[in-house]
Write a protein that holds these residues in place. Structure first.
Motif, mmCIF file in Angstrom:
data_model
loop_
_atom_site.group_PDB
_atom_site.id
_atom_site.type_symbol
_atom_site.label_atom_id
_atom_site.label_comp_id
_atom_site.label_asym_id
_atom_site.label_seq_id
_atom_site.Cartn_x
_atom_site.Cartn_y
_atom_site.Cartn_z
ATOM 1 N N LEU A 106 61.393 35.035 19.718
ATOM 2 C CA LEU A 106 60.793 34.865 21.031
ATOM 3 C C LEU A 106 61.911 35.100 22.037
ATOM 4 O O LEU A 106 62.942 34.419 22.015
ATOM 5 N N VAL A 107 61.750 36.087 22.915
ATOM 6 C CA VAL A 107 62.787 36.431 23.893
ATOM 7 C C VAL A 107 62.340 35.907 25.255
ATOM 8 O O VAL A 107 61.324 36.350 25.788
ATOM 9 N N VAL A 108 63.079 34.963 25.788
ATOM 10 C CA VAL A 108 62.689 34.280 27.021
ATOM 11 C C VAL A 108 63.628 34.656 28.156
ATOM 12 O O VAL A 108 64.842 34.431 28.078
ATOM 13 N N GLY A 109 63.077 35.272 29.195
ATOM 14 C CA GLY A 109 63.821 35.437 30.442
ATOM 15 C C GLY A 109 63.608 34.167 31.244
ATOM 16 O O GLY A 109 62.570 33.988 31.879
ATOM 17 N N ASN A 110 64.577 33.270 31.194
ATOM 18 C CA ASN A 110 64.394 31.940 31.769
ATOM 19 C C ASN A 110 64.783 31.948 33.240
ATOM 20 O O ASN A 110 65.970 31.902 33.586
ATOM 21 N N HIS A 111 63.788 32.026 34.103
ATOM 22 C CA HIS A 111 64.049 32.169 35.537
ATOM 23 C C HIS A 111 64.784 30.964 36.110
ATOM 24 O O HIS A 111 65.665 31.123 36.967
ATOM 25 N N PHE A 112 64.439 29.769 35.675
ATOM 26 C CA PHE A 112 65.135 28.586 36.181
ATOM 27 C C PHE A 112 66.604 28.654 35.775
ATOM 28 O O PHE A 112 67.501 28.380 36.591
ATOM 29 N N GLY A 113 66.864 29.025 34.529
ATOM 30 C CA GLY A 113 68.238 29.129 34.065
ATOM 31 C C GLY A 113 69.015 30.201 34.799
ATOM 32 O O GLY A 113 70.209 30.036 35.102
ATOM 33 N N ILE A 114 68.378 31.324 35.105
ATOM 34 C CA ILE A 114 69.029 32.406 35.857
ATOM 35 C C ILE A 114 69.308 31.960 37.291
ATOM 36 O O ILE A 114 70.414 32.126 37.810
ATOM 37 N N HIS A 115 68.297 31.367 37.929
ATOM 38 C CA HIS A 115 68.420 30.998 39.342
ATOM 39 C C HIS A 115 69.423 29.876 39.588
ATOM 40 O O HIS A 115 69.912 29.719 40.709
ATOM 41 N N HIS A 116 69.715 29.068 38.570
ATOM 42 C CA HIS A 116 70.640 27.939 38.733
ATOM 43 C C HIS A 116 71.966 28.189 38.021
ATOM 44 O O HIS A 116 72.736 27.245 37.808
ATOM 45 N N ASN A 117 72.229 29.426 37.677
ATOM 46 C CA ASN A 117 73.437 29.762 36.924
ATOM 47 C C ASN A 117 74.591 30.058 37.884
ATOM 48 O O ASN A 117 74.565 31.062 38.605
ATOM 49 N N PRO A 118 75.627 29.210 37.918
ATOM 50 C CA PRO A 118 76.737 29.423 38.870
ATOM 51 C C PRO A 118 77.543 30.687 38.580
ATOM 52 O O PRO A 118 78.317 31.121 39.432
ATOM 53 N N ARG A 119 77.355 31.280 37.406
ATOM 54 C CA ARG A 119 78.026 32.552 37.118
ATOM 55 C C ARG A 119 77.544 33.652 38.063
ATOM 56 O O ARG A 119 78.291 34.585 38.392
ATOM 57 N N PHE A 120 76.277 33.523 38.515
ATOM 58 C CA PHE A 120 75.672 34.572 39.338
ATOM 59 C C PHE A 120 75.335 34.109 40.752
ATOM 60 O O PHE A 120 75.121 34.946 41.633
ATOM 61 N N TRP A 121 75.258 32.788 40.961
ATOM 62 C CA TRP A 121 74.844 32.274 42.268
ATOM 63 C C TRP A 121 75.868 31.262 42.777
ATOM 64 O O TRP A 121 75.976 30.159 42.231
ATOM 65 N N PRO A 122 76.617 31.586 43.822
ATOM 66 C CA PRO A 122 77.469 30.572 44.463
ATOM 67 C C PRO A 122 76.601 29.422 44.992
ATOM 68 O O PRO A 122 75.510 29.646 45.499
ATOM 69 N N ARG A 123 77.104 28.200 44.825
ATOM 70 C CA ARG A 123 76.366 27.011 45.287
ATOM 71 C C ARG A 123 74.937 27.037 44.706
ATOM 72 O O ARG A 123 73.945 26.869 45.398
ATOM 73 N N ALA A 124 74.872 27.220 43.386
ATOM 74 C CA ALA A 124 73.604 27.500 42.703
ATOM 75 C C ALA A 124 72.575 26.392 42.858
ATOM 76 O O ALA A 124 71.373 26.662 42.936
ATOM 77 N N ASP A 125 73.011 25.127 42.898
ATOM 78 C CA ASP A 125 72.062 24.021 42.981
ATOM 79 C C ASP A 125 71.770 23.590 44.416
ATOM 80 O O ASP A 125 71.025 22.642 44.633
ATOM 81 N N GLU A 126 72.365 24.275 45.376
ATOM 82 C CA GLU A 126 72.159 23.912 46.785
ATOM 83 C C GLU A 126 71.073 24.774 47.417
ATOM 84 O O GLU A 126 70.873 25.933 47.046
ATOM 85 N N PHE A 127 70.379 24.185 48.388
ATOM 86 C CA PHE A 127 69.352 24.888 49.163
ATOM 87 C C PHE A 127 70.035 25.586 50.330
ATOM 88 O O PHE A 127 70.415 24.950 51.316
ATOM 89 N N VAL A 128 70.246 26.906 50.197
ATOM 90 C CA VAL A 128 71.004 27.670 51.194
ATOM 91 C C VAL A 128 70.198 28.912 51.596
ATOM 92 O O VAL A 128 70.437 30.021 51.094
ATOM 93 N N PRO A 129 69.222 28.770 52.490
ATOM 94 C CA PRO A 129 68.422 29.940 52.903
ATOM 95 C C PRO A 129 69.270 31.060 53.512
ATOM 96 O O PRO A 129 68.883 32.232 53.454
ATOM 97 N N GLU A 130 70.424 30.708 54.062
ATOM 98 C CA GLU A 130 71.258 31.707 54.722
ATOM 99 C C GLU A 130 71.726 32.797 53.769
ATOM 100 O O GLU A 130 72.100 33.889 54.215
ATOM 101 N N ARG A 131 71.708 32.531 52.462
ATOM 102 C CA ARG A 131 72.166 33.544 51.514
ATOM 103 C C ARG A 131 71.284 34.802 51.577
ATOM 104 O O ARG A 131 71.706 35.871 51.167
ATOM 105 N N TRP A 132 70.050 34.648 52.094
ATOM 106 C CA TRP A 132 69.129 35.785 52.167
ATOM 107 C C TRP A 132 69.275 36.565 53.470
ATOM 108 O O TRP A 132 68.544 37.532 53.704
ATOM 109 N N LEU A 133 70.220 36.142 54.317
ATOM 110 C CA LEU A 133 70.405 36.805 55.604
ATOM 111 C C LEU A 133 71.789 37.430 55.745
ATOM 112 O O LEU A 133 72.047 38.129 56.730
ATOM 113 N N VAL A 134 72.686 37.189 54.793
ATOM 114 C CA VAL A 134 74.046 37.713 54.901
ATOM 115 C C VAL A 134 74.098 39.169 54.451
ATOM 116 O O VAL A 134 73.227 39.658 53.725
ATOM 117 N N ALA A 135 75.126 39.862 54.866
ATOM 118 C CA ALA A 135 75.288 41.280 54.522
ATOM 119 C C ALA A 135 75.897 41.420 53.131
ATOM 120 O O ALA A 135 76.559 40.507 52.619
#
Length: 562
Positions: free
Chosen positions: A434-463
């Protein structure tokens, strides 16, 4: 004498039955041990090859670590949280790892890297896991768009696409607002009474009423009165089963099939007459973009030879009638379930971050005007104003990153291996997994997301180039690739619409502490990553306890001016 003969007959029957019982027990035990050996030896081979996984026990597999994770999580916490919890226990497993929890599930390859998940959803396309079909069958019956494959899926996906185009969704905004007005009135009543109430329940009813208008052009009115289709659908979700449970008792729930049949009867008894009536007049609605009309129109087009002399639609056959009902129920389920949860999660996060809420209100004032009570009227007249609210979009996208509604589950194929770019492109075989693309695990992974567990809407507005700039393919609440969510444009529009209207007029405050005290629960033991509002199992991830809260009008507290 007669009793003696009867006892002798019973004893003789028992003696004859015992060999059969022992043989059956022996077969069952042998089968279990053989499957256990296959599962454990399969994972041990992968371990010897150096494939990533937590410490593996030769007999228990990964059941000990799974048990540790489940003990740390609150009751009913969603299974999609598991991969992230294991990654937190073993930080080195931050891209993908194998997991062996047989007999509670098949061997699994858990993927928490956007670079790897894109290989089997975008660059390649593994088939849907059979558990998805098992989960949806009580809702949809034999066949639905989510689990179709190949040419049949492409055919129907192309037929449905027009109904979910951005232009068509914008045209439906005034219709959606009619249902949002009712929702606003209900929340206003709670603001006046000051009572504690579960916010998700009226939100689910509102979202169901909206999707009813979009799919069937039908007013369910479930926000104000009992509707058998809506009640049956919501209840059915709670009883659906993908074949994997955190509680072993879930595997032996004898009531499940009976409840599912009853709910199916409730739903079908309501929807079948509506579909029959609508089909009889489908020739009068050429060009309609309502989903039910798109299904019917495709059938009529394929059966033009059977069209009657007066131009009416050909007689519908039983197989297609069942197929049509299945798609309608699928879209009703998918169109209300996770959308309502996402609305609640957005309002919750805004209530926890007052600076973000102030910035959002300032943007909405600039776009819609300072009179907060006219938002519905303004948007009804000009729905495209919603697209001018960049920070609102950022808030919603960040909420869906923090609380992704689902994961993607596929099944591996012989010869199909993934590769890990972070480990010299080491191969990760998928066969038998069973191959699972785990979205929660991806979205909270600090390897790919700085401040992964924080609510930072500004990340969607930066260049691009900024440290917060989102990683490529990292945001996946609706999945990516050809099998992405067909209704994502509708969901994003509805979430933004409701949040824009509600956050201008109301202040929401979670009431978990108050609710837990009333139930004599320990709030501190009911948290995931420190958050009391976590995702629970009921189809997609829903807010725990339906999100108990209190609400008051903006600028007022307990009916008094703040």
């Amino acid at each position: 004498m007669e009793n003696s003969i009867r006892r002798a007959a019973v004893d003789a029957a028992r003696e004859r039955a015992w060999p059969a019982i022992c043989l059956l027990a022996g077969v069952l035990v042998t089968t279990f041990l053989w499957k256990l050996y296959q599962a454990r030896s399969f994972m041990r081979r992968l371990q010897r090859q150096g494939k990533p996984m937590p410490p593996h026990h030769w007999l228990l597999g990964h059941l000990p670590i799974a048990a540790r994770v489940f003990r740390s999580l609150p009751p009913h916490a969603h299974l999609l949280l598991i991969a992230d919890q294991i990654r937190r226990l073993h930080p080195e497993l931050d891209t993908a790892f194998y997991l062996d929890v047989w007999p509670f599930g098949p061997p699994a390859l858990m993927v928490v890297s956007p670079e790897i998940v894109s290989q089997f959803t975008q660059e390649g396309n593994l088939p849907k896991y059979k558990g998805v079909r098992k989960f949806l069958k009580p809702l949809t019956g034999k066949k639905d768009l989510v689990t179709m494959e190949g040419h049949e899926w492409k055919h129907w996906r192309n037929n449905f696409n027009p109904g979910f185009r951005a232009s068509n969704i914008m045209d439906m905004v005034p219709t959606m607002i009619e249902e949002v007005r009712t929702y606003r009135d209900i929340i206003h009543q709670h603001a006046q009474t000051g009572d504690m109430f579960p916010l998700e329940l009226p939100t689910l009813a509102m979202s169901m009423d909206i999707i009813g208008r979009v799919v069937m052009d039908e007013k369910f009115n479930s926000q104000r009165e009992y509707n058998p289709l809506c009640e049956g659908l919501i209840d059915q979700l709670a009883w659906c089963d993908a074949g994997m449970h955190s509680n072993p008792l879930g595997y032996v729930n004898v009531a499940r099939p009976f409840v599912q049949r009853y709910n199916a009867w409730r739903m079908n008894s309501y929807v079948d007459p509506l579909l029959k009536q609508r089909y009889e007049t489908v020739h009068q609605r050429k060009g309609s973009k309502f989903i039910v009309d798109l299904i019917m129109g495709a059938y009529v087009k394929e059966n033009t030879a059977n069209t009657t002399k007066d131009g009416k639609a050909p007689k519908i056959d039983a197989e297609f009638s069942e197929f049509m009902r299945a798609q309608v129920k699928l879209f009703l389920q998918a169109g209300h379930d996770t959308t309502a949860a996402s609305i609640v999660f957005t309002l919750h996060l805004l209530s926890k971050h007052p600076d973000t809420l102030r910035r959002l209100r300032s943007e909405l004032d600039a776009v819609f005007g300072r009179d907060t009570t006219t938002t519905c009227d303004v948007l009804s007249e000009n729905p495209h104003l919603l697209n001018q609210c960049d920070f609102l979009l950022a808030v919603v996208k960040e909420t869906l990153r923090i609380y992704p509604p689902t994961a993607t589950a596929r099944f591996g194929l012989p010869g199909f291996s993934l590769t890990d770019p972070s480990n010299d492109n080491a191969p990760l075989p998928t066969e038998g997994c069973l191959v699972v693309g785990n979205h929660f695990g991806i979205h909270h992974n600090p390897r790919f997301w700085p401040r992964a567990d924080e609510f930072v809407p500004e990340r969607w507005l930066v260049a691009e180039g900024h440290e917060l700039y989102p990683v490529k393919n990292g945001w996946r609440p609706f999945e990516r690739g050809p099998r992405n969510c067909l209704g994502q444009e509708l969901a994003m529009t509805e979430i933004r619409l409701v949040v824009a209207i509600m956050c201008r007029e109301f202040e929401f405050r979670e009431a978990y502490g108050e609710s837990d005290r009333a139930k004599r629960l320990e709030t501190e033991r009911l948290r995931v990553n420190g958050e009391r509002c976590y995702q629970i199992i009921r189809g997609g991830g829903h807010p725990s306890d339906n999100y108990p809260c209190r609400v008051h009008l903006v600028g007022k507290v307990d009916g008094k001016t703040a």
